[in-house]
Design an enzyme around this catalytic site. Structure first.
Site, PDB file in Angstrom:
ATOM      1  N   SER A  53      -1.002  -9.387  32.974  1.00 26.03           N
ATOM      2  CA  SER A  53      -2.032 -10.386  33.008  1.00 26.03           C
ATOM      3  C   SER A  53      -2.715 -10.654  31.561  1.00 26.03           C
ATOM      4  O   SER A  53      -2.742  -9.948  30.618  1.00 26.03           O
ATOM      5  CB  SER A  53      -3.307  -9.590  33.942  1.00 26.03           C
ATOM      6  OG  SER A  53      -4.221  -8.163  33.191  1.00 26.03           O
ATOM      7  N   ILE A  55      -4.806 -11.912  28.269  1.00 28.36           N
ATOM      8  CA  ILE A  55      -4.140 -12.670  27.064  1.00 28.36           C
ATOM      9  C   ILE A  55      -2.679 -11.882  26.718  1.00 28.36           C
ATOM     10  O   ILE A  55      -1.895 -12.483  26.733  1.00 28.36           O
ATOM     11  CB  ILE A  55      -4.853 -11.342  25.645  1.00 28.36           C
ATOM     12  CG1 ILE A  55      -6.510 -12.196  25.786  1.00 28.36           C
ATOM     13  CG2 ILE A  55      -3.886 -12.197  24.424  1.00 28.36           C
ATOM     14  CD1 ILE A  55      -7.103 -11.064  24.888  1.00 28.36           C
ATOM     15  N   SER A 181     -10.231  -6.212  18.635  1.00 26.27           N
ATOM     16  CA  SER A 181     -11.642  -6.503  19.211  1.00 26.27           C
ATOM     17  C   SER A 181     -12.762  -6.410  18.409  1.00 26.27           C
ATOM     18  O   SER A 181     -12.570  -6.398  17.626  1.00 26.27           O
ATOM     19  CB  SER A 181     -12.139  -5.876  20.631  1.00 26.27           C
ATOM     20  OG  SER A 181     -13.125  -6.317  20.923  1.00 26.27           O
ATOM     21  N   TYR A 194     -14.349   2.739  24.614  1.00 25.48           N
ATOM     22  CA  TYR A 194     -13.687   0.988  23.500  1.00 25.48           C
ATOM     23  C   TYR A 194     -14.002   0.749  22.181  1.00 25.48           C
ATOM     24  O   TYR A 194     -13.031   0.568  21.546  1.00 25.48           O
ATOM     25  CB  TYR A 194     -14.477   0.310  24.688  1.00 25.48           C
ATOM     26  CG  TYR A 194     -13.491  -1.210  24.341  1.00 25.48           C
ATOM     27  CD1 TYR A 194     -11.957  -1.142  25.127  1.00 25.48           C
ATOM     28  CD2 TYR A 194     -14.289  -1.882  23.788  1.00 25.48           C
ATOM     29  CE1 TYR A 194     -11.371  -2.415  24.815  1.00 25.48           C
ATOM     30  CE2 TYR A 194     -13.509  -3.186  23.696  1.00 25.48           C
ATOM     31  CZ  TYR A 194     -11.816  -3.632  24.192  1.00 25.48           C
ATOM     32  OH  TYR A 194     -11.614  -4.447  23.722  1.00 25.48           O
ATOM     33  N   LYS A 198     -11.121   1.573  18.934  1.00 22.61           N
ATOM     34  CA  LYS A 198     -10.290   0.160  18.651  1.00 22.61           C
ATOM     35  C   LYS A 198     -10.799   0.161  17.212  1.00 22.61           C
ATOM     36  O   LYS A 198      -9.695  -0.059  16.534  1.00 22.61           O
ATOM     37  CB  LYS A 198     -10.766  -1.309  19.204  1.00 22.61           C
ATOM     38  CG  LYS A 198     -11.440  -1.949  20.194  1.00 22.61           C
ATOM     39  CD  LYS A 198      -9.392  -2.010  20.808  1.00 22.61           C
ATOM     40  CE  LYS A 198      -9.245  -2.526  22.345  1.00 22.61           C
ATOM     41  NZ  LYS A 198      -7.733  -3.424  22.539  1.00 22.61           N
ATOM     42  N   SER A 229     -10.516 -12.933  31.486  1.00 22.66           N
ATOM     43  CA  SER A 229      -8.710 -12.001  31.861  1.00 22.66           C
ATOM     44  C   SER A 229      -9.701 -10.864  32.897  1.00 22.66           C
ATOM     45  O   SER A 229     -10.766 -11.033  33.196  1.00 22.66           O
ATOM     46  CB  SER A 229      -8.457 -11.335  30.363  1.00 22.66           C
ATOM     47  OG  SER A 229      -9.979 -10.271  30.170  1.00 22.66           O
TER      48      SER A 229
HETATM   49  N1  LIG Z   1     -10.499 -10.516  27.441  1.00 22.54           N
HETATM   50  C1  LIG Z   1     -11.560  -9.915  26.776  1.00 22.54           C
HETATM   51  O1  LIG Z   1     -12.796 -10.387  26.595  1.00 22.54           O
HETATM   52  C2  LIG Z   1     -11.289  -8.411  24.667  1.00 22.54           C
HETATM   53  C3  LIG Z   1     -11.562  -9.206  23.636  1.00 22.54           C
HETATM   54  C4  LIG Z   1     -11.066  -8.320  22.802  1.00 22.54           C
HETATM   55  C5  LIG Z   1      -9.902  -7.841  23.146  1.00 22.54           C
HETATM   56  N2  LIG Z   1      -8.903  -7.917  24.503  1.00 22.54           N
HETATM   57  C6  LIG Z   1      -8.217  -7.181  24.132  1.00 22.54           C
HETATM   58  O2  LIG Z   1      -6.902  -7.415  24.527  1.00 22.54           O
HETATM   59  C7  LIG Z   1      -6.484  -6.567  25.636  1.00 22.54           C
HETATM   60  C8  LIG Z   1      -5.719  -7.376  26.675  1.00 22.54           C
HETATM   61  O3  LIG Z   1      -6.506  -7.243  27.031  1.00 22.54           O
HETATM   62  P1  LIG Z   1      -7.189  -8.017  28.421  1.00 22.54           P
HETATM   63  O4  LIG Z   1      -8.591  -8.264  28.809  1.00 22.54           O
HETATM   64  O5  LIG Z   1      -6.465  -9.776  28.917  1.00 22.54           O
HETATM   65  O6  LIG Z   1      -7.086  -7.872  30.066  1.00 22.54           O
HETATM   66  P2  LIG Z   1      -6.073  -7.200  31.316  1.00 22.54           P
HETATM   67  O7  LIG Z   1      -5.834  -9.047  32.215  1.00 22.54           O
HETATM   68  O8  LIG Z   1      -6.970  -6.461  32.153  1.00 22.54           O
HETATM   69  O9  LIG Z   1      -4.898  -6.879  30.602  1.00 22.54           O
HETATM   70  C9  LIG Z   1      -4.369  -6.037  29.869  1.00 22.54           C
HETATM   71  C10 LIG Z   1      -3.234  -4.857  29.797  1.00 22.54           C
HETATM   72  O10 LIG Z   1      -2.950  -4.116  29.773  1.00 22.54           O
HETATM   73  C11 LIG Z   1      -2.177  -3.698  30.397  1.00 22.54           C
HETATM   74  N3  LIG Z   1      -2.705  -2.157  30.839  1.00 22.54           N
HETATM   75  C12 LIG Z   1      -3.090  -1.163  31.028  1.00 22.54           C
HETATM   76  N4  LIG Z   1      -3.229  -0.160  30.239  1.00 22.54           N
HETATM   77  C13 LIG Z   1      -1.894   0.273  30.779  1.00 22.54           C
HETATM   78  C14 LIG Z   1      -1.216   1.349  30.254  1.00 22.54           C
HETATM   79  N5  LIG Z   1      -1.643   1.962  30.225  1.00 22.54           N
HETATM   80  N6  LIG Z   1      -0.184   1.180  29.648  1.00 22.54           N
HETATM   81  C15 LIG Z   1       0.762  -0.081  29.776  1.00 22.54           C
HETATM   82  N7  LIG Z   1      -0.285  -1.277  29.969  1.00 22.54           N
HETATM   83  C16 LIG Z   1      -1.819  -1.238  30.308  1.00 22.54           C
HETATM   84  C17 LIG Z   1      -2.527  -3.864  32.093  1.00 22.54           C
HETATM   85  O11 LIG Z   1      -1.288  -4.097  32.779  1.00 22.54           O
HETATM   86  P3  LIG Z   1      -1.021  -3.348  33.993  1.00 22.54           P
HETATM   87  O12 LIG Z   1      -2.470  -3.017  34.633  1.00 22.54           O
HETATM   88  O13 LIG Z   1       0.233  -3.961  34.291  1.00 22.54           O
HETATM   89  O14 LIG Z   1      -0.399  -1.480  33.453  1.00 22.54           O
HETATM   90  C18 LIG Z   1      -2.609  -5.690  31.177  1.00 22.54           C
HETATM   91  O15 LIG Z   1      -1.260  -6.162  31.162  1.00 22.54           O
HETATM   92  C19 LIG Z   1      -6.613  -5.052  25.603  1.00 22.54           C
HETATM   93  O16 LIG Z   1      -6.796  -4.517  24.559  1.00 22.54           O
HETATM   94  C20 LIG Z   1      -7.863  -5.485  25.607  1.00 22.54           C
HETATM   95  O17 LIG Z   1      -8.693  -4.463  24.768  1.00 22.54           O
HETATM   96  C21 LIG Z   1     -10.227  -8.496  25.242  1.00 22.54           C
END
Ligand SMILES: NC(=O)c1ccc[n+]([C@@H]2O[C@H](COP(=O)([O-])OP(=O)(O)OC[C@H]3O[C@@H](n4cnc5c(N)ncnc54)[C@H](OP(=O)(O)O)[C@@H]3O)[C@@H](O)[C@H]2O)c1
Length: 335
Positions: A53, A55, A181, A194, A198, A229
Site C-alpha cells: 500500500s 508509498i 521521514s 515514531y 526514524k 497513504s
Molecule cells: N505517509 C506519510 O506521510 C509518510 C511520511 C514520512 C515517512 N513515511 C514512511 O513511509 C513508509 C511507508 O508508509 P506509508 O505512508 O506508505 O504507509 P502505509 O500505506 O501504511 O504503508 C506501510 C507499508 O508497510 C508495510 N508494513 C507495516 N508493518 C509491516 C511489517 N511488520 N512487516 C512488513 N511490512 C510491514 C505495510 O504492509 P502490510 O500491512 O501488508 O504488512 C505497508 O505496505 C513508512 O516507513 C513510513 O514511516 C510515510
C-alpha cells in the site's frame, strides 16, 4: 544590487511552492529530464518492502514503468498480488515476484533473503520502506509501543539490510535505500516513538554508507513529510495492538503518493545521500531544524500547542491540518 535582491526574492517565492530539497529539485527538474531519463532502472532488480500500500505501492508502479525487475514484500500477500497485477496492467510484461515478509520478525530475515536471491540471482537495490506511524502523546504511551515501533521501523530495516549485505559486498555492487521521514530530522508532536525510530535510522545508515564506500555500495536516506497513504489510519495509538482507524480528514495538504514515489526514485537514481521530500511549511521547518534548531523551538510555540489541543479534542491526523497559510496565521480555518 536590486537585480540580485529581486532574483533572490523570486527564488524564495518559487521555493515556497517546491516539494523537495534544493539538490533533489535540481536533479528532478534538470538532470532527470535531459541526461538520465527513465532508462537507468531498466533490468535492475529492486526489492521494495512495504509494497502492499501507500508509498511502497507507488514505488512499484514507478519502477515497473522504468523497466525494473521487482520483488514486492509486506505481510498482506493478497494486497501484494493486487499491486503486482496493477503493475502488469499498466506496463505490460514486467518481471515481478511477490515475497511475503514480516519486517519485525528478524529471525526470519536470513531465509527470506535467500528466497529473494533465488528469484533473479542478485539484488541491485533494496528499498527499506515498510514501517508504521504513530498518533499518541508520550505521557500516555506504553513502553511496549516504543518497543514495537523500534522493532519494526528501525531494527526491521537494519536486520533485513544486514542479511542482504554479504551478497552485495561479494558482487561489489548494490544500493540500499531507506524511507525515513521528516520526523527522522525533527521532533514531531504525538509521534515520539515514531520519530525516535526514524532518527535512529540516520545514525545506522549514515555509518553504513561510510563503511561500504570502498565496496561500491550506495546508501540513500529519504525523508518524506506528510504523504497520502494508509499510514495515518494504520498508525499505532498509545496502546499496543490498537490502530487509529479511519481518520476521516481532508488529505489535500499532503503530497500525492505518486509524486513522493517519483521523487524517491529520483533520489536513488542520482545516488543522493539524503533527500527531503515535503511541501511547505514542513520543508521550511526541515531547513530551519537542520541549520538553526533554536529557531524551530521558537516557531513551534506558534504551531504546536494548537495541534496538541486539536489532537486532544479528537482530530486524529494532525498532519493533514496545517497549511502554510495557517502556519503563518493568515487563515484561522480548521478542518
Ligand atoms: N505517509 C506519510 O506521510 C509518510 C511520511 C514520512 C515517512 N513515511 C514512511 O513511509 C513508509 C511507508 O508508509 P506509508 O505512508 O506508505 O504507509 P502505509 O500505506 O501504511 O504503508 C506501510 C507499508 O508497510 C508495510 N508494513 C507495516 N508493518 C509491516 C511489517 N511488520 N512487516 C512488513 N511490512 C510491514 C505495510 O504492509 P502490510 O500491512 O501488508 O504488512 C505497508 O505496505 C513508512 O516507513 C513510513 O514511516 C510515510
Amino acid at each position: 544590487m536590486i537585480a540580485t535582491l529581486l532574483l533572490l526574492a523570486a527564488l524564495f517565492l518559487w521555493y515556497l511552492f517546491a516539494d523537495c530539497d534544493f539538490i533533489l529539485l535540481f536533479c528532478d527538474k534538470l538532470l532527470s529530464r535531459s541526461r538520465r531519463k527513465m532508462e537507468n532502472f531498466r533490468g535492475k532488480v529492486v526489492w521494495i518492502t512495504g509494497a502492499s500500500s501507500g508509498i511502497g505501492e507507488y514505488l512499484a508502479y514507478d519502477l515497473a514503468a522504468r523497466g525494473a525487475k521487482l520483488i514486492l514484500s509486506a505481510r498482506r500477500k493478497t494486497e501484494l498480488e493486487r499491486v503486482r497485477e496493477a503493475c502488469i496492467a499498466q506496463c505490460g510484461q514486467v518481471e515481478i515476484r511477490v515475497l511475503p515478509l514480516d519486517i519485525s520478525k528478524h529471525d526470519t530475515h536470513a531465509s527470506v533473503v535467500s528466497e529473494a536471491l533465488e528469484f533473479f540471482n542478485h539484488i541491485d537495490i533494496l528499498i527499506n520502506n515498510a514501517g508504521r506511524s504513530q498518533r499518541a502523546l508520550i505521557i500516555d504511551t506504553e513502553l511496549e509501543v516504543d518497543r514495537e515501533l523500534l522493532e519494526t521501523n528501525t531494527l526491521g530495516s537494519i536486520s533485513l539490510t544486514k542479511a542482504l549485505l554479504p551478497s552485495m559486498v561479494q558482487r561489489k555492487s548494490g544500493h540500499v535505500a531507506v524511507v525515513s521521514s521528516t520526523a527522522g530530522k525533527l521532533g514531531v508532536p504525538v509521534s515520539a516513538s515514531y520519530a525516535a525510530s526514524k532518527h535512529a535510522l540516520h545514525g545506522w545508515f549514515n555509518t553504513l554508507r561510510l563503511e561500504l564506500m570502498a565496496e561500491n555500495i550506495d546508501v540513500t536516506i529519504v525523508c518524506p513529510g506528510p504523504v497520502v497513504s494508509e499510514g495515518a489510519a494504520s498508525a499505532i495509538t498509545h496502546v499496543v495492538g490498537e490502530s487509529v482507524g479511519s481518520t476521516n480528514v481532508d488529505d489535500s495538504q499532503k503530497m500525492s503518493t505518486a509524486r513522493c514515489a517519483h521523487l524517491i526514485v529520483t533520489a536513488i537514481d542520482h545516488q543522493l545521500s539524503e533527500a527531503w521530500i515535503a511541501r511547505n511549511p514542513v520543508l521550511f521547518f526541515s531547513y530551519v531544524g537542520q541549520y538553526c534548531p533554536i529557531l524551530v523551538s521558537w516557531l513551534a510555540k506558534f504551531v504546536v500547542p494548537g495541534r496538541i489541543a486539536a489532537f486532544k479534542a479528537g482530530h486524529k491526523d494532525i498532519n493533514a491540518r496545517v497549511s502554510l497559510w495557517q502556519t503563518l496565521g493568515i487563515s484561522k480555518k480548521t478542518q
